[in-house]
Structures are given as structure tokens and as C-alpha cells.
Design a protein around this motif. Structure first.
Motif, PDB file in Angstrom:
ATOM      1  N   THR A  85      36.085  50.426  40.567  1.00 57.15           N
ATOM      2  CA  THR A  85      35.874  49.016  40.220  1.00 57.15           C
ATOM      3  C   THR A  85      35.648  48.191  41.480  1.00 57.15           C
ATOM      4  O   THR A  85      36.348  47.226  41.756  1.00 57.15           O
ATOM      5  N   SER A 145      33.306  46.654  39.067  1.00 57.05           N
ATOM      6  CA  SER A 145      34.144  45.585  38.513  1.00 57.05           C
ATOM      7  C   SER A 145      33.343  44.680  37.593  1.00 57.05           C
ATOM      8  O   SER A 145      33.827  44.249  36.541  1.00 57.05           O
ATOM      9  N   ALA A 168      41.787  46.040  41.309  1.00 57.56           N
ATOM     10  CA  ALA A 168      41.682  46.082  39.851  1.00 57.56           C
ATOM     11  C   ALA A 168      42.395  44.918  39.164  1.00 57.56           C
ATOM     12  O   ALA A 168      42.258  44.733  37.953  1.00 57.56           O
ATOM     13  N   LEU A 181      40.640  42.535  36.606  1.00 52.96           N
ATOM     14  CA  LEU A 181      40.313  43.193  35.342  1.00 52.96           C
ATOM     15  C   LEU A 181      41.564  43.383  34.484  1.00 52.96           C
ATOM     16  O   LEU A 181      41.514  43.248  33.258  1.00 52.96           O
TER      17      LEU A 181
END
Length: 297
Positions: A8, A13, A36, A39
Motif C-alpha cells: 500500500t 494505497s 497503512a 486505509l
């Protein structure tokens, strides 16, 4: 449907976010948990390991940096192939060589797992807006299963046939990206060295046959403002043109312009520019000519 997303970074991402926006259940894994967090705040579920993610997801997307990363994620003991369930569909969005794609396809297929080499073009903006071009190789049935997900991520989705086909198409694209980047940089530096106004020269080129999307991208978004925050980094284009040169060699072609582009990107990387945008390939040329291509204030 449970979707796993491994990798990501700048591109991954944005793609994972689009899947979350469409209310898919998305599990993510990234080596750096910190990256991360946005997210996770949006509703993604974090998997503590690749094996944990692989064992619970129906579709697994990977968006990684280098071929060796792809090999590790797919074929390592903690990897996807050893831990995913039969019937899982894997969508590899990384740019790798066709040999890597074919090898992983074979190993995955032996375990009843589908693998699609599905590299993308369009940069972070395309990933964010869902306008990527996605080039897909692999089994047609797996492609049809993956298509609803690919349509969230991209605007132009082309199924090209046998395993490795997507990777070949992407490397041909990257060959042109690297060559055009070097040519545009050489032209603009030469103009500055002879005293031409850089913006005026650019305005002439972009309405002439010397125009290209790369020329416009590099000058308008990066070089004139001396902002080299990466879209596609030097190190990735260097990797891609190196792989593309191997591809051309295997096709029986001489690699004249590609070799020059590979050398230019290698030099830029050696000068510490590898994490900057690919347009930074102009900087060693500016140094040679003792000029800077920029806007006139």
C-alpha cells in the motif's frame, strides 16, 4: 467477496482506497504498518502476515516495487501460493519481467490458484481517479472473475492473452517512457544551453511534431517548478527499462535508444536521485551543460 491487498505504497494505497470506497471488504498487508493507517481508518482490516491474508481472501491484489519482492510475496514459505485456498484469484499489478510472471503463474496454477499479470500505467493520479490502463495476461476465466475489480481500478482494461502478456505490454510502454524522458530532457537542456527561453521552446515543441505526453508531463508538472516529488520514481523507470532492454534483446533487436536511456537513468540513480520523480533524469544533463531548465519569473 474478501479482497486482500499487499503493498500500500504510492500506487497501492490509492487503489485500495477505491475498493474501500466501493464498499468491498479489504484486508491489507504492508511491511510498514504506519503507511497503512489511513486505509485502516477508512475501514480496511489489517492482516498481520501475508499467510494470514492469503488464507482468508477470495481475491488477492499485489502492488510491489521490484521483481524480487513479487517472488518473495508469492513463492516464499509465508507467501501467497503456499497459503491461499484453491480457487483464489491473484491480480499482480507490479511491473515485472515476463519470465517472472510465467514462473509464478505456473507455480500458482499447480496449487489451483489463478494468477494474472496485470501491470498498470497512469501514475498516482490514475490510481486515485480510477483511470489507469491495465494490461492483463493469464487465463481468460480468471480475468472474467477479476474484471469487476479491475473496472474499479482502471478505465482501459485490456486482456492480452497468455501468461506474461501483460508484463510484456507494460515493459514496451516503459521502454518508450524511458526513451522519451531522455530525449525530452536532452532537447530542453540543449535549448537552454544555447540561450533559448525554456518556456518559449516548450510552447513551440508542444504544438509541433516534437510534442509528447512525457514532454508535457515532465515540464509542466515537475521540471519548470523544480518540484521532483515522485509520481513514478527514477529507480522504477531504471528497473523497467533494464527489463525492457532484455525483452528487446530476446526478440532479436538491437537496443540502441533503450541502452542510452538505461545508462541515463542509472547515472541519475547513482547521483542520489533514485527516489525522485523520473523527470529528475534531466538533472545530470543540466549539470553537464551548466544550465537549469526552469520558468522565467
Amino acid at each position: 467477496m474478501k479482497i486482500g491487498f499487499i503493498g500500500t505504497g504510492v500506487m497501492g494505497s490509492r487503489m485500495a482506497k477505491r475498493l474501500l470506497d466501493r464498499e468491498f471488504q479489504v484486508y491489507i498487508y504492508n511491511r510498514t504498518v504506519e503507511k497503512a493507517k489511513p486505509l485502516l481508518e477508512q475501514g480496511a482490516l489489517y492482516a498481520e502476515s501475508i499467510s494470514s491474508l492469503a488464507s482468508r481472501c477470495d481475491v488477492i491484489c499485489t502492488c510491489l516495487s521490484m521483481p524480487e519482492d513479487v517472488n518473495e510475496v508469492y513463492t516464499g514459505p509465508d507467501g501467497i501460493i503456499e497459503n491461499a485456498r484453491p480457487g483464489t484469484v491473484c491480480i499482480d499489478l507490479t511491473s515485472v519481467g515476463a519470465d517472472t510472471s510465467k514462473t509464478i503463474f505456473g507455480q500458482a496454477n499447480a496449487k489451483g490458484i489463478s494468477y494474472l499479470d496485470s501491470p498498470v500505467s497512469g501514475g498516482p493520479e490514475g490510481a486515485e481517479n480510477g483511470t489507469l490502463t491495465i494490461m492483463v495476461g493469464g487465463e481468460k476465466d480468471a480475468f472474467e472473475k477479476a474484471k469487476p475489480i479491475l473496472e474499479v481500478l482502471g478505465e482501459t482494461i485490456e486482456y492480452l492473452g497468455q501468461p506474461g502478456s501483460g508484463s510484456i505490454a507494460k515493459l514496451i510502454n516503459q521502454y518508450l517512457v524511458a526513451v522519451h524522458s531522455l530525449a525530452a530532457s536532452e532537447a530542453m537542456v540543449a535549448g537552454a544551453a544555447y540561450g533559448l527561453d525554456s518556456e518559449q521552446l516548450f510552447n513551440i515543441l508542444k504544438v509541433s511534431y516534437g510534442d509528447s505526453r512525457i514532454l508535457r508531463r515532465h515540464m509542466e508538472q515537475y521540471v519548470f517548478d523544480r518540484n521532483f516529488e515522485p509520481g513514478g520514481a527514477v529507480k522504477y523507470v531504471h528497473k523497467d527499462v533494464r527489463l525492457a532492454n532484455q525483452l528487446l534483446h530476446e526478440a532479436g533487436l538491437e537496443r540502441y535508444t533503450g541502452q542510452l536511456a538505461e545508462q541515463a537513468f542509472k547515472k541519475a540513480a547513482e547521483k542520489g536521485l533514485d527516489d525522485l520523480d523520473m523527470s529528475a533524469v534531466i538533472q545530470p544533463l543540466e549539470e553537464q551543460a551548466r544550465v537549469v531548465v526552469k520558468r522565467n519569473k
